[in-house]
Design an enzyme around this catalytic site. Structure first.
Site, short mmCIF file in Angstrom:
data_model
loop_
_atom_site.label_atom_id
_atom_site.label_comp_id
_atom_site.label_asym_id
_atom_site.label_seq_id
_atom_site.Cartn_x
_atom_site.Cartn_y
_atom_site.Cartn_z
N ARG A 23 -11.96 8.47 -1.65
CA ARG A 23 -12.27 9.84 -1.24
C ARG A 23 -13.76 10.04 -0.95
NH1 ARG A 23 -10.33 13.75 -5.67
NH2 ARG A 23 -8.60 12.28 -5.48
N GLY A 44 -7.36 3.72 3.56
CA GLY A 44 -7.59 2.77 2.48
C GLY A 44 -8.92 2.94 1.78
N ASP A 59 0.87 -1.16 0.00
CA ASP A 59 0.00 0.00 0.00
C ASP A 59 0.92 1.23 0.00
OD1 ASP A 59 -2.36 1.59 0.57
OD2 ASP A 59 -1.61 1.72 2.63
N ASN A 106 -4.13 10.17 -6.13
CA ASN A 106 -2.95 11.03 -6.10
C ASN A 106 -1.66 10.21 -5.99
OD1 ASN A 106 -3.97 13.92 -5.92
ND2 ASN A 106 -5.16 12.94 -4.30
N ASP A 129 -0.08 5.07 1.16
CA ASP A 129 -0.30 5.97 2.30
C ASP A 129 -0.24 5.19 3.60
OD1 ASP A 129 -0.83 8.07 0.50
OD2 ASP A 129 -2.94 7.53 0.39
P1 B16 Z 1 -7.36 10.22 -2.80
P2 B16 Z 1 -3.83 4.06 0.30
C1 B16 Z 1 -5.85 5.81 0.43
O1 B16 Z 1 -4.56 5.47 0.03
C2 B16 Z 1 -5.82 6.51 1.76
O2 B16 Z 1 -5.46 5.61 2.79
C3 B16 Z 1 -7.19 7.04 2.08
O3 B16 Z 1 -7.16 7.74 3.30
C4 B16 Z 1 -7.65 7.96 0.94
O4 B16 Z 1 -8.97 8.45 1.20
C5 B16 Z 1 -7.64 7.17 -0.36
O5 B16 Z 1 -6.34 6.69 -0.58
C6 B16 Z 1 -8.09 8.01 -1.53
O6 B16 Z 1 -7.15 9.02 -1.75
O7 B16 Z 1 -8.36 11.16 -2.22
O8 B16 Z 1 -5.96 10.81 -2.89
O9 B16 Z 1 -7.81 9.61 -4.09
O10 B16 Z 1 -3.72 3.92 1.77
O11 B16 Z 1 -4.71 3.01 -0.37
O12 B16 Z 1 -2.50 4.23 -0.38
MG MG Z 2 -2.83 3.06 3.51
#
Ligand code: B16
Ligand code: MG
Length: 219
Positions: A48, A45, A8, A117, A10
């Site tokens: 958004r 995870g 993963d 992102n 984030d």
């Molecule tokens: P975005 P991961 C996830 O990333 C984050 O943990 C989660 O908090 C976030 O809402 C999600 O990505 C969507 O992110 O708004 O940037 O599209 O942990 O799967 O790497």
């Molecule tokens: Mg994560």
């Protein structure tokens, strides 16, 4: 024998989970919503729009789709502003070195992030080349805990037997996705917040790589 390690992003490779939190917090403060670290943990995870829905439900708010889109865009703007200053200081200690050690052993690596992102983060930190396959929020039709993300990672690696894949995750939803895919699931973070993980590490230095590659157990 383990043939692939899937990470993963984030909260596992980089501390952008902190910036997601700050983005939501700023929006919540502007709107006068209740929002804290414990609610934030439920957003790990999660996509958004689903994250926004969890916050709205927590505050018993019912808003139009247009308003939801505006809230989500605003949070994303705040998040991207924070990403403008991202640096190597935001890397999870030992993560990049660990991925490199795995690669040096001839093991395939993939990155599976729900974030739209993710590419921006990988590019800003020049770490995209560490991964043989990259799957992001843009590739998904279903988000964690659905196993799709890790199945797509595995497809990118040439479809290895799932029992030969290990997933590293900081989210309960991500651990659930890995287990649903039939893969080993290593939690990264606090063991009490990842009760469904096979095993949990706080530091990459805790991992016995020989052991991991032999049977998917970190120690
Ligand atoms: P975005 P991961 C996830 O990333 C984050 O943990 C989660 O908090 C976030 O809402 C999600 O990505 C969507 O992110 O708004 O940037 O599209 O942990 O799967 O790497
Ligand atoms: Mg994560």
């Amino acid at each position: 024998m383990i043939k692939a390690c899937i990470f993963d992003l984030d909260g596992v490779i980089v501390f952008t989970d902190r910036y997601h939190y700050l983005g939501w917090k700023k929006l919540a403060d502007e709107e006068g919503w209740k929002f804290d670290e414990s609610l934030n943990h439920q957003l790990r995870g999660v996509s958004r729009m689903q994250s926004l829905q969890i916050i709205l439900d927590h505050n018993s708010l019912d808003v139009s789709d247009d308003q939801k889109a505006e809230f989500a865009d605003r949070k994303n703007r705040y998040y991207q502003e924070l990403l403008d200053d991202i640096s190597n200081d935001d890397l999870y200690p030992g993560a990049v070195e660990f991925v490199q050690r795995v690669r040096d052993r001839g093991i395939a690596t993939a990155l599976g992030s729900s974030s739209k992102n993710a590419d921006r983060v990988l590019t800003a930190l020049s770490i995209k080349d560490l991964f043989d396959a990259v799957v992001t929020g843009h590739d998904l039709t279903r988000t964690k805990p659905d196993p799709q993300i890790f199945q797509l990672c595995n497809e990118g690696l040439g479809n290895l037997p799932v029992t030969e894949c290990v997933v590293f995750e900081d989210a309960e939803s991500g651990i659930a996705a890995a287990l649903a895919a039939g893969m080993h699931a290593v939690g990264v973070g606090d063991a009490d917040q990842l009760p469904n993980a096979d095993q949990v590490i706080k530091e990459y230095s805790e991992i016995n790589l020989d052991q991991l590659l032999a049977n998917g157990r970190v120690r």
